[in-house]
Design a protein around this motif. Structure first.
Motif, PDB file in Angstrom:
ATOM      1  N   ALA A 159       0.887  -1.258   0.131  1.00  0.00           N
ATOM      2  CA  ALA A 159       0.365   0.264  -0.192  1.00  0.00           C
ATOM      3  C   ALA A 159       0.781   0.901  -0.325  1.00  0.00           C
ATOM      4  CB  ALA A 159      -1.136  -0.180   1.617  1.00  0.00           C
ATOM      5  N   ARG A 160       2.078   0.971   0.718  1.00  0.00           N
ATOM      6  CA  ARG A 160       2.895   3.005   1.039  1.00  0.00           C
ATOM      7  C   ARG A 160       3.712   2.686  -0.862  1.00  0.00           C
ATOM      8  NH1 ARG A 160       4.311   0.795   6.198  1.00  0.00           N
ATOM      9  NH2 ARG A 160       6.078  -0.883   5.735  1.00  0.00           N
ATOM     10  N   ASP A 161       4.090   1.222  -1.576  1.00  0.00           N
ATOM     11  CA  ASP A 161       4.733   1.332  -2.699  1.00  0.00           C
ATOM     12  C   ASP A 161       3.851   1.729  -3.578  1.00  0.00           C
ATOM     13  OD1 ASP A 161       6.978   0.417  -0.940  1.00  0.00           O
ATOM     14  OD2 ASP A 161       7.232  -1.595  -1.155  1.00  0.00           O
ATOM     15  N   PHE A 162       2.844   1.821  -3.798  1.00  0.00           N
ATOM     16  CA  PHE A 162       1.597   1.313  -4.982  1.00  0.00           C
ATOM     17  C   PHE A 162       0.868   1.961  -4.726  1.00  0.00           C
ATOM     18  CE2 PHE A 162       4.884  -2.690  -6.336  1.00  0.00           C
ATOM     19  CZ  PHE A 162       4.966  -2.238  -7.104  1.00  0.00           C
ATOM     20  N   GLY A 163       0.084   2.249  -3.633  1.00  0.00           N
ATOM     21  CA  GLY A 163      -1.154   2.443  -3.351  1.00  0.00           C
ATOM     22  C   GLY A 163      -2.273   1.589  -3.373  1.00  0.00           C
ATOM     23  N   PRO A 164      -3.487   2.123  -3.710  1.00  0.00           N
ATOM     24  CA  PRO A 164      -4.950   0.580  -3.305  1.00  0.00           C
ATOM     25  C   PRO A 164      -4.920  -0.109  -3.797  1.00  0.00           C
ATOM     26  CG  PRO A 164      -5.423   2.790  -3.624  1.00  0.00           C
ATOM     27  CD  PRO A 164      -4.874   3.022  -3.728  1.00  0.00           C
ATOM     28  N   VAL A 165      -4.742  -1.491  -3.161  1.00  0.00           N
ATOM     29  CA  VAL A 165      -4.810  -3.010  -4.410  1.00  0.00           C
ATOM     30  C   VAL A 165      -6.263  -3.070  -5.269  1.00  0.00           C
ATOM     31  CG1 VAL A 165      -5.257  -4.700  -2.745  1.00  0.00           C
ATOM     32  CG2 VAL A 165      -4.337  -5.090  -4.610  1.00  0.00           C
ATOM     33  N   GLY A 166      -5.889  -3.084  -6.937  1.00  0.00           N
ATOM     34  CA  GLY A 166      -7.265  -3.431  -7.234  1.00  0.00           C
ATOM     35  C   GLY A 166      -7.293  -4.495  -7.595  1.00  0.00           C
ATOM     36  N   ILE A 167      -6.145  -5.325  -8.411  1.00  0.00           N
ATOM     37  CA  ILE A 167      -6.910  -6.749  -8.642  1.00  0.00           C
ATOM     38  C   ILE A 167      -6.124  -7.946  -7.872  1.00  0.00           C
ATOM     39  CG2 ILE A 167      -6.655  -8.555 -10.497  1.00  0.00           C
ATOM     40  CD1 ILE A 167      -6.746  -5.894 -12.174  1.00  0.00           C
ATOM     41  N   LEU A 168      -6.557  -8.723  -7.376  1.00  0.00           N
ATOM     42  CA  LEU A 168      -5.665  -9.806  -6.128  1.00  0.00           C
ATOM     43  C   LEU A 168      -5.151 -11.190  -6.451  1.00  0.00           C
ATOM     44  CD1 LEU A 168      -4.166 -10.778  -3.515  1.00  0.00           C
ATOM     45  CD2 LEU A 168      -6.717 -10.883  -2.433  1.00  0.00           C
ATOM     46  N   VAL A 169      -4.747 -11.873  -7.245  1.00  0.00           N
ATOM     47  CA  VAL A 169      -4.432 -12.997  -7.850  1.00  0.00           C
ATOM     48  C   VAL A 169      -3.736 -14.140  -6.406  1.00  0.00           C
ATOM     49  CG1 VAL A 169      -3.903 -14.888  -9.792  1.00  0.00           C
ATOM     50  CG2 VAL A 169      -4.283 -12.198 -10.166  1.00  0.00           C
ATOM     51  N   ASN A 170      -4.686 -15.248  -6.357  1.00  0.00           N
ATOM     52  CA  ASN A 170      -4.222 -15.992  -5.550  1.00  0.00           C
ATOM     53  C   ASN A 170      -3.753 -17.197  -6.082  1.00  0.00           C
ATOM     54  OD1 ASN A 170      -4.451 -14.862  -1.974  1.00  0.00           O
ATOM     55  ND2 ASN A 170      -6.701 -14.735  -3.119  1.00  0.00           N
ATOM     56  N   ASN A 171      -2.251 -17.244  -6.483  1.00  0.00           N
ATOM     57  CA  ASN A 171      -2.213 -18.155  -7.197  1.00  0.00           C
ATOM     58  C   ASN A 171      -0.657 -19.110  -6.239  1.00  0.00           C
ATOM     59  OD1 ASN A 171      -0.313 -19.107 -10.345  1.00  0.00           O
ATOM     60  ND2 ASN A 171       1.277 -18.019  -8.742  1.00  0.00           N
TER      61      ASN A 171
END
Ligand code: NAP
Length: 240
Positions: free
Chosen positions: A73-85
């Protein structure tokens, strides 16, 4: 297609996860990927995919996942897509399977996905959008001898997918699973391409990792906005 979307991909350094990172990056996403231990591969990938970043994190470790999501979150901002692989196998017939091999596979493949979803959940709620894609397996649909742990984890992932899909559907968040058949990765390299194995696959070949990534790209895209709780088989017809 995913321009400036922030994507978190677990198990992103090899095989299917690596192909998903590459495909998402090519389509404009900003990619944060998690991996278990191979820092050399992670560094190579950061160089190959400018702007991406790798985070070493065992998804089975709830505290580590929490910390890494704060870092992302600090490095990129708010996550929009999560892939559990992220996933692993520790195969053995049930009769001789060790307790620790059963629980480790469940802890990584199933509980790991729960850990990441729990971190992304409030972000998705707040933004009233988000995409969750869980990489299950045909083993979770039809079972596989020698894989009671793995099949249970992948079937569990389907239940988790559908429950999360129901929890978040009205908030603009979709949650889907992909069930690959055999894919050409490190996980399957020791299986060989024996005639009986290939003859069980209607298409008579393993998938390329990019073919699983293409399905993930679709589910992450705006085009899939009305699809949730689905299990998309990408298996050359294996489990139809
Ligand atoms: P793979 O080539 O063995 O790569 C596994 C990836 O997961 C690596 O990036 C590894 O990181 C990471 N990983 C392993 N344990 C982890 C942990 N505890 N925490 C974080 N990352 C971890 O696997 P694959 O064949 O691409 O499979 C990817 C997913 O697809 C898995 O969930 C698998 O069950 C599923 N799947 C695969 C097939 C197939 O035929 N290959 C078929 C159906 C489903 P390191 O490089 O650092 O070790």
């Amino acid at each position: 297609m995913l321009t400036d979307k922030i994507a978190v991909v677990t198990g992103g350094t090899r095989g299917i996860g690596r192909a998903i990172c590459e495909t998402f990056h090519k389509n404009g996403a900003r990619v944060a990927f998690l991996y278990a231990g191979n820092t050399e591969l992670a560094a190579e990938q950061e160089a190959r995919l400018p702007g991406s970043r790798g985070y070493r994190c065992d998804v089975a470790d709830a505290a580590a996942v929490k910390a890494v999501f704060a870092e992302i979150a600090r490095d990129f901002g708010p996550v929009g897509i999560l892939v559990n692989n992220a996933g692993l196998t520790r195969d053995h017939l049930a009769l001789g399977m060790r307790e620790e091999d059963f629980t480790r596979v469940l802890d990584v493949n199933l509980t790991g996905a729960f850990h990441t979803i729990r971190e992304a959940y409030p972000v998705f709620l707040k933004r009233r959008s988000g995409r969750i894609i869980n990489i299950s397996s045909v083993s979770g649909l039809v079972g596989n001898p020698g894989q009671v742990n793995y099949s249970a984890s992948k079937a569990g992932l389907i239940g988790l997918t559908k429950s999360v899909a129901r929890e978040l559907a009205s908030r603009g968040v979709t949650c889907n699973a992909i069930a690959p058949g055999f894919v050409e990765t490190d996980m399957t390299k020791d299986l060989g391409d024996s005639a009986p194995l290939l003859s069980s696959i209607p298409m008579k070949r393993f998938a390329k990792p990019e073919e699983i990534a293409a399905a993930a790209l679709f589910l992450a895209s705006d085009a899939a906005g009305y699809i949730t709780g689905e299990v998309l088989r990408v298996d050359g017809g294996l489990a139809m």
